[in-house]
Design a protein around this motif. Structure first.
Motif, PDB file in Angstrom:
ATOM      1  N   MET A   1      17.408 -23.672 -16.588  1.00 22.32           N
ATOM      2  CA  MET A   1      17.340 -23.305 -15.172  1.00 22.32           C
ATOM      3  C   MET A   1      16.869 -21.860 -15.043  1.00 22.32           C
ATOM      4  O   MET A   1      17.309 -20.990 -15.781  1.00 22.32           O
ATOM      5  CB  MET A   1      18.706 -23.492 -14.507  1.00 22.32           C
ATOM      6  CG  MET A   1      18.834 -22.901 -13.101  1.00 22.32           C
ATOM      7  SD  MET A   1      17.655 -23.578 -11.898  1.00 22.32           S
ATOM      8  CE  MET A   1      18.322 -25.235 -11.702  1.00 22.32           C
ATOM      9  N   SER A   2      15.965 -21.632 -14.087  1.00 22.76           N
ATOM     10  CA  SER A   2      15.447 -20.296 -13.825  1.00 22.76           C
ATOM     11  C   SER A   2      16.307 -19.603 -12.768  1.00 22.76           C
ATOM     12  O   SER A   2      16.647 -20.203 -11.747  1.00 22.76           O
ATOM     13  CB  SER A   2      13.995 -20.384 -13.350  1.00 22.76           C
ATOM     14  OG  SER A   2      13.592 -19.184 -12.730  1.00 22.76           O
ATOM     15  N   SER A   3      16.642 -18.343 -13.009  1.00 17.44           N
ATOM     16  CA  SER A   3      17.407 -17.591 -12.013  1.00 17.44           C
ATOM     17  C   SER A   3      16.592 -17.379 -10.746  1.00 17.44           C
ATOM     18  O   SER A   3      17.139 -17.257  -9.648  1.00 17.44           O
ATOM     19  CB  SER A   3      17.846 -16.243 -12.590  1.00 17.44           C
ATOM     20  OG  SER A   3      16.732 -15.476 -12.988  1.00 17.44           O
ATOM     21  N   LEU A   4      15.264 -17.353 -10.897  1.00 17.70           N
ATOM     22  CA  LEU A   4      14.393 -17.188  -9.729  1.00 17.70           C
ATOM     23  C   LEU A   4      14.511 -18.382  -8.788  1.00 17.70           C
ATOM     24  O   LEU A   4      14.473 -18.229  -7.558  1.00 17.70           O
ATOM     25  CB  LEU A   4      12.936 -17.014 -10.188  1.00 17.70           C
ATOM     26  CG  LEU A   4      11.912 -16.668  -9.118  1.00 17.70           C
ATOM     27  CD1 LEU A   4      12.308 -15.390  -8.384  1.00 17.70           C
ATOM     28  CD2 LEU A   4      10.527 -16.512  -9.744  1.00 17.70           C
ATOM     29  N   VAL A   5      14.654 -19.573  -9.353  1.00 17.33           N
ATOM     30  CA  VAL A   5      14.839 -20.777  -8.535  1.00 17.33           C
ATOM     31  C   VAL A   5      16.136 -20.677  -7.738  1.00 17.33           C
ATOM     32  O   VAL A   5      16.180 -21.003  -6.540  1.00 17.33           O
ATOM     33  CB  VAL A   5      14.835 -22.040  -9.412  1.00 17.33           C
ATOM     34  CG1 VAL A   5      15.217 -23.270  -8.590  1.00 17.33           C
ATOM     35  CG2 VAL A   5      13.475 -22.242 -10.046  1.00 17.33           C
ATOM     36  N   LEU A   6      17.203 -20.228  -8.390  1.00 19.37           N
ATOM     37  CA  LEU A   6      18.476 -20.061  -7.692  1.00 19.37           C
ATOM     38  C   LEU A   6      18.336 -19.045  -6.559  1.00 19.37           C
ATOM     39  O   LEU A   6      18.816 -19.270  -5.443  1.00 19.37           O
ATOM     40  CB  LEU A   6      19.558 -19.590  -8.665  1.00 19.37           C
ATOM     41  CG  LEU A   6      20.064 -20.570  -9.716  1.00 19.37           C
ATOM     42  CD1 LEU A   6      21.208 -19.947 -10.501  1.00 19.37           C
ATOM     43  CD2 LEU A   6      20.528 -21.865  -9.068  1.00 19.37           C
ATOM     44  N   LEU A   7      17.698 -17.942  -6.848  1.00 20.39           N
ATOM     45  CA  LEU A   7      17.545 -16.881  -5.854  1.00 20.39           C
ATOM     46  C   LEU A   7      16.756 -17.364  -4.646  1.00 20.39           C
ATOM     47  O   LEU A   7      17.197 -17.218  -3.495  1.00 20.39           O
ATOM     48  CB  LEU A   7      16.862 -15.671  -6.486  1.00 20.39           C
ATOM     49  CG  LEU A   7      16.530 -14.516  -5.541  1.00 20.39           C
ATOM     50  CD1 LEU A   7      17.795 -13.914  -4.965  1.00 20.39           C
ATOM     51  CD2 LEU A   7      15.714 -13.451  -6.263  1.00 20.39           C
ATOM     52  N   LEU A   8      15.581 -17.939  -4.893  1.00 20.00           N
ATOM     53  CA  LEU A   8      14.723 -18.373  -3.783  1.00 20.00           C
ATOM     54  C   LEU A   8      15.353 -19.518  -2.993  1.00 20.00           C
ATOM     55  O   LEU A   8      15.256 -19.553  -1.763  1.00 20.00           O
ATOM     56  CB  LEU A   8      13.344 -18.783  -4.318  1.00 20.00           C
ATOM     57  CG  LEU A   8      12.512 -17.654  -4.949  1.00 20.00           C
ATOM     58  CD1 LEU A   8      11.179 -18.192  -5.458  1.00 20.00           C
ATOM     59  CD2 LEU A   8      12.286 -16.532  -3.947  1.00 20.00           C
ATOM     60  N   SER A   9      16.027 -20.443  -3.679  1.00 21.18           N
ATOM     61  CA  SER A   9      16.695 -21.551  -2.980  1.00 21.18           C
ATOM     62  C   SER A   9      17.764 -21.026  -2.048  1.00 21.18           C
ATOM     63  O   SER A   9      17.888 -21.462  -0.891  1.00 21.18           O
ATOM     64  CB  SER A   9      17.319 -22.519  -3.992  1.00 21.18           C
ATOM     65  OG  SER A   9      16.341 -23.074  -4.839  1.00 21.18           O
ATOM     66  N   GLY A  10      18.553 -20.078  -2.533  1.00 23.29           N
ATOM     67  CA  GLY A  10      19.608 -19.505  -1.708  1.00 23.29           C
ATOM     68  C   GLY A  10      19.058 -18.742  -0.521  1.00 23.29           C
ATOM     69  O   GLY A  10      19.546 -18.889   0.604  1.00 23.29           O
ATOM     70  N   VAL A  11      18.033 -17.934  -0.745  1.00 20.79           N
ATOM     71  CA  VAL A  11      17.451 -17.131   0.337  1.00 20.79           C
ATOM     72  C   VAL A  11      16.831 -18.022   1.403  1.00 20.79           C
ATOM     73  O   VAL A  11      16.966 -17.757   2.611  1.00 20.79           O
ATOM     74  CB  VAL A  11      16.409 -16.147  -0.226  1.00 20.79           C
ATOM     75  CG1 VAL A  11      15.616 -15.485   0.897  1.00 20.79           C
ATOM     76  CG2 VAL A  11      17.088 -15.081  -1.080  1.00 20.79           C
ATOM     77  N   VAL A  12      16.155 -19.085   0.992  1.00 22.09           N
ATOM     78  CA  VAL A  12      15.556 -20.016   1.960  1.00 22.09           C
ATOM     79  C   VAL A  12      16.633 -20.669   2.813  1.00 22.09           C
ATOM     80  O   VAL A  12      16.493 -20.790   4.041  1.00 22.09           O
ATOM     81  CB  VAL A  12      14.708 -21.084   1.236  1.00 22.09           C
ATOM     82  CG1 VAL A  12      14.330 -22.216   2.190  1.00 22.09           C
ATOM     83  CG2 VAL A  12      13.441 -20.452   0.666  1.00 22.09           C
ATOM     84  N   MET A  13      17.717 -21.092   2.196  1.00 20.26           N
ATOM     85  CA  MET A  13      18.808 -21.701   2.953  1.00 20.26           C
ATOM     86  C   MET A  13      19.432 -20.697   3.927  1.00 20.26           C
ATOM     87  O   MET A  13      19.741 -21.035   5.078  1.00 20.26           O
ATOM     88  CB  MET A  13      19.873 -22.237   1.997  1.00 20.26           C
ATOM     89  CG  MET A  13      19.524 -23.557   1.357  1.00 20.26           C
ATOM     90  SD  MET A  13      19.333 -24.891   2.570  1.00 20.26           S
ATOM     91  CE  MET A  13      20.997 -24.975   3.236  1.00 20.26           C
ATOM     92  N   PHE A  14      19.626 -19.464   3.496  1.00 17.66           N
ATOM     93  CA  PHE A  14      20.172 -18.434   4.387  1.00 17.66           C
ATOM     94  C   PHE A  14      19.235 -18.218   5.575  1.00 17.66           C
ATOM     95  O   PHE A  14      19.691 -18.050   6.718  1.00 17.66           O
ATOM     96  CB  PHE A  14      20.358 -17.116   3.631  1.00 17.66           C
ATOM     97  CG  PHE A  14      21.441 -17.159   2.581  1.00 17.66           C
ATOM     98  CD1 PHE A  14      22.485 -18.067   2.654  1.00 17.66           C
ATOM     99  CD2 PHE A  14      21.409 -16.277   1.503  1.00 17.66           C
ATOM    100  CE1 PHE A  14      23.486 -18.098   1.693  1.00 17.66           C
ATOM    101  CE2 PHE A  14      22.397 -16.299   0.534  1.00 17.66           C
ATOM    102  CZ  PHE A  14      23.432 -17.210   0.618  1.00 17.66           C
ATOM    103  N   ALA A  15      17.922 -18.205   5.301  1.00 17.27           N
ATOM    104  CA  ALA A  15      16.952 -17.992   6.372  1.00 17.27           C
ATOM    105  C   ALA A  15      16.978 -19.135   7.384  1.00 17.27           C
ATOM    106  O   ALA A  15      16.930 -18.918   8.601  1.00 17.27           O
ATOM    107  CB  ALA A  15      15.543 -17.848   5.779  1.00 17.27           C
ATOM    108  N   LEU A  16      17.067 -20.369   6.891  1.00 16.15           N
ATOM    109  CA  LEU A  16      17.157 -21.520   7.794  1.00 16.15           C
ATOM    110  C   LEU A  16      18.441 -21.452   8.629  1.00 16.15           C
ATOM    111  O   LEU A  16      18.435 -21.775   9.821  1.00 16.15           O
ATOM    112  CB  LEU A  16      17.116 -22.817   6.990  1.00 16.15           C
ATOM    113  CG  LEU A  16      15.763 -23.187   6.357  1.00 16.15           C
ATOM    114  CD1 LEU A  16      15.908 -24.412   5.462  1.00 16.15           C
ATOM    115  CD2 LEU A  16      14.724 -23.449   7.446  1.00 16.15           C
TER     116      LEU A  16
END
Length: 561
Positions: A1-16
């Motif tokens: 698992m990439s930490s970048l995937v975790l970061l971007l997934s979380g940020v996108v959800m926060f933005a939504l």
């Protein structure tokens, strides 16, 4: 698992959550309207009630609610694997914490800036509200006691943080005068304040501060506890604009900078997540099984009843326009969720940068990773070192300072909020002297100090035992806050809209009550009668409040049918 995937997934959800879900709830359910005059104007006294710029207020609210909890909780919880912690932080922030914080702030603004306990008393019933305020007071007691000892221990262990941590108080005092007395430009004042704060960091490293080994039979740990509670008592009776507000604001800004540095370094380095995704059977000493303990281990960063206390205690008295409720309340929760997300990544990926073991499995991971905020500082320092070349020791100091400053701001707000409750009790029970600022503050400081100092022993301190009880009580408080808001919405003919609080309410109440019962059994077997008594009291009060609220909802629905 990439930490970048975790970061971007979380940020996108926060933005939504911010752009879509919070807008829907604010407009259709809470119906925020700037035509409604807020208590900061109608009750303005320039002590507690004062209209405040929403950006400054966001900084105060965010740092007051954040504290060390969104670091400590996730740093412990990733020992069950990164996936449960990640899902709970992200989904909890969007659908639980954001709605809880925003609606609690809204409810208080609609009731003259009164505490959520007083609001409960007005909408559910007098006796129920009084019981609710007992839970609030106990949560504050545990927060202040635990954080007081935690900060004292950090001060003894990291003497290099003393000058920047206490220098932040002087900076905040000057900042308050610059903004409110001299009407200086907020951006200019912010830049100067943050630069001064970071200038103090290398000075602190060069000049560590140590207290005497023995003063009147007190070791440095106990000396720091006394100093911290004396400071918190003084800070709690000063006008909010003089210290609390600018201190929290500048801490909020430096956290945003710290998170930007961390998130930017993750984008550059993209460290692999070496931790397992899930370890369902792990036993973490006294922490126990994944469900329900995960949901009381990560409170702040997913949903926290303490946020409702702050929102209805200090923040609601400073809301300038009603629409600022969404900005301050929901974005405050998003800010804390972002910190919790960053903590998860530093622990499950950053720690790996310090290890030569690239093939971690559940057994070796739990051996390497001991949990706790130390991994946040170490992992964060490693990621920033790899990303932007900041020396490892400097990075660790930066993240350690972030932890200490946040814990201190929560303690500042906690004593002030206890003072509010004591004053409300003085008014409720016709005890005039309890309504006085100095008397109420002395009572708040005294009981918190006694619990803190009583928990310090030869083998450590009681904040370790307090933490899971605090988590369970905190989540129960969050569910009771949501229950109060549901009653308000149903009384205002918004039965359908009440689902946005009823769904998270049912889930978190079940998890927290279950967790509290498990902890009550553990305290009983350990013969820890103080914590056992508090736990049982919270459980009994919870049952009474829930039954009374359900009765009120039933009567309201019958009247409207």
């Amino acid at each position: 698992m990439s930490s970048l995937v975790l970061l971007l997934s979380g940020v996108v959800m926060f933005a939504l959550g911010w752009f879509v879900y919070s807008r829907f709830v604010a407009g259709k359910v809470l119906q925020l309207d700037d035509a409604n005059i807020t208590p900061s104007h109608t009750l303005r006294d320039d002590l507690d009630y004062i209209p405040t710029n929403k950006f400054v207020l966001w900084g105060h609210h965010f740092t007051a609610v954040a504290g060390a909890a969104p670091i400590v909780g996730p740093a412990i919880a990733v020992q069950w694997g990164w996936l449960p912690a990640f899902l709970w932080v992200v989904l909890g922030t969007v659908f639980f914490a954001g709605i809880h914080d925003m609606s609690a702030l809204w409810a208080s603004v609609k009731h003259q800036g009164k505490s959520i306990g007083t609001v409960c008393q007005r909408v559910v019933g007098s006796k129920v509200g009084q019981l609710f305020m007992v839970v609030i007071f106990l949560v504050l007691l545990m927060v202040n006691a635990a954080f007081g000892v935690i900060i004292a221990k950090e001060s003894v262990e990291y003497p290099t943080t003393i000058i920047p941590a206490w220098g932040a108080i002087a900076i905040a005092l000057i900042m308050g005068q610059a903004i409110y007395r001299f009407k200086m430009n907020l951006t200019l004042v912010t830049v100067v304040a943050v630069v001064l704060l970071y200038v103090l960091v290398p000075i602190g490293v060069a000049v560590p501060v140590y207290l005497p080994e023995n003063v009147g039979g007190l070791d440095p740990l106990r000396q720091w506890v006394i100093i911290l509670f004396v400071y918190a008592g003084i800070a709690s009776i000063l006008p909010v604009w003089m210290l609390l507000q600018p201190r929290d604001y500048v801490n909020g800004v430096q956290l945003v900078i710290g998170l930007a540095l961390l998130y930017g370094s993750i984008l550059i380095v993209n460290p692999p997540v070496l931790a397992p995704d899930i370890i369902p059977a792990i036993k973490m000493g006294d922490w126990g099984m994944l469900v329900p303990i995960l949901f009381i281990t990560i409170a702040c960063g997913a949903i926290s009843g303490f946020h409702g206390i702050v929102a209805s205690g200090t923040t609601s008295k400073q809301i300038d326009k009603e629409t600022d409720v969404r900005f301050v309340g929901y974005l405050g929760a998003v800010g804390e969720g972002s910190l919790a997300l960053g903590t998860i990544i530093t622990c499950v990926a950053g720690i790996g940068l310090l290890s030569t073991n690239a093939g971690l499995n559940p057994e070796t991971w739990t051996t390497l990773f001991k949990g706790g905020p130390g991994n946040f500082a170490s992992g964060g320092g490693a990621i920033v070192y790899e990303g932007v070349g900041l020396p490892l020791d400097a990075g660790k100091t930066l993240f350690s300072l972030m932890l200490i400053l946040f814990a201190a701001t929560t303690m500042d707000a906690g004593i002030r909020l206890q003072r509010y409750i004591i004053q409300e009790w003085g008014e409720m029970y016709k005890i005039p002297f309890l309504k006085k600022n100095v008397v109420a503050t002395c009572v708040a400081v005294g009981v918190s100090f006694l619990m803190a100092i009583n928990g310090i022993g030869e083998g450590g301190s009681n904040e370790v035992a307090i933490w899971p009880l605090f988590g369970a009580t905190n989540q129960i408080l969050a569910s009771l806050t949501l229950l109060t808001i549901a009653v308000i919405l149903i009384k205002n003919k918004k039965v359908g809209g009440s689902l946005v609080v009823l769904v998270p309410l049912v889930f978190i109440l079940a998890m927290a009550f279950w967790g509290a019962m498990i902890k009550a059994q553990e305290f009983y077997l350990a013969e820890n009668w103080l914590l056992f008594g508090i736990d049982v009291l919270v459980l009994v009060v919870t049952v009474l409040v829930v039954l009374s609220a359900l009765s009120t909802i039933s009567k309201t629905l019958k009247e409207k049918s």
